[in-house]
Design an enzyme around this catalytic site. Sequence first.
Site, short mmCIF file in Angstrom:
data_model
loop_
_atom_site.label_atom_id
_atom_site.label_comp_id
_atom_site.label_asym_id
_atom_site.label_seq_id
_atom_site.Cartn_x
_atom_site.Cartn_y
_atom_site.Cartn_z
N GLU A 196 71.56 101.17 109.91
CA GLU A 196 71.90 102.49 110.47
C GLU A 196 73.32 102.83 110.18
OE1 GLU A 196 72.73 105.57 114.08
OE2 GLU A 196 71.73 104.32 114.75
N ASP A 244 73.99 104.70 107.30
CA ASP A 244 75.24 106.06 106.55
C ASP A 244 76.26 106.60 105.57
OD1 ASP A 244 76.44 108.60 108.65
OD2 ASP A 244 77.26 107.19 109.38
N ASP A 286 67.75 107.79 112.83
CA ASP A 286 68.73 106.93 112.75
C ASP A 286 67.46 105.93 111.28
OD1 ASP A 286 69.87 107.52 114.71
OD2 ASP A 286 69.83 106.49 116.11
N GLU A 326 68.59 106.18 108.20
CA GLU A 326 69.57 105.51 107.73
C GLU A 326 69.12 104.34 107.90
OE1 GLU A 326 72.82 109.01 109.14
OE2 GLU A 326 72.19 107.80 110.37
#
Length: 236
Positions: free
Chosen positions: A48, A52, A121, A124
């Site tokens: 994650e 991101d 989450d 990502e």
Amino acid sequence: MSQRTKGRRDLEDRLGYVFTDKTLLDVALTHISALSGKARVESYQRLEFLGDHVLGLIVSDMLFREFPSAEEGELSRRLADLVRRETCADVARTLDIGVAIRLGVSEANAGGRRRTAILADVCEAVIGAVFVDGGYPAACAFIERLWTERMRAPKRPLRDAKTVLQEWAQGRGLPTPTYREVARSGPDHDPEFRVVVELPDLESAEGIGRSKRAAEQAAAAAFLGREGVEAAKQNA
């Protein structure tokens, strides 16, 4: 073919990407509640983190190329809208990722597969997994397929409620609005914030959100609504 293998293959079909290293996808779908005392690094959190930043880079590049006349401020507002939690969760719902997430029993029973925070989450984390497995070109193709339409037709006004409220206050000779967190509840992995926005000689307004920023936006929107100012109508 096992049910797990079939489920993974169906998800890869929806993702439009077939993993060489299948364990990367498994990790990207594993919530910490499913680990039963195992190391946190076996959950999706590391992927994650990577996803991101990969998402931010690729969407920034997309915006830079799509809007050659846009100034930095507009690009930043567009970027914030495209990488926000709600947008990532919407992408996850489009791909029906929720059914494939590995959750602990209590988290699953609490509706974790539908929670915006968890869906965002995992979205990502999947991006991070695609990047590790297939490199930048694979991640770029994945993000462009799912974000291009959203980039060209944003669902939200580019000037958010906090910006509109600040401009509204300045236009009336008032100072910059102040935001104050008054409460926080819920578990650490999925908190809920309550924030108050204040301006001198005016009644304050409250907002609730899954992040402090979201709560501030909600408070600003509530303030504007009470004063008869529609943030959406302020879009430039």
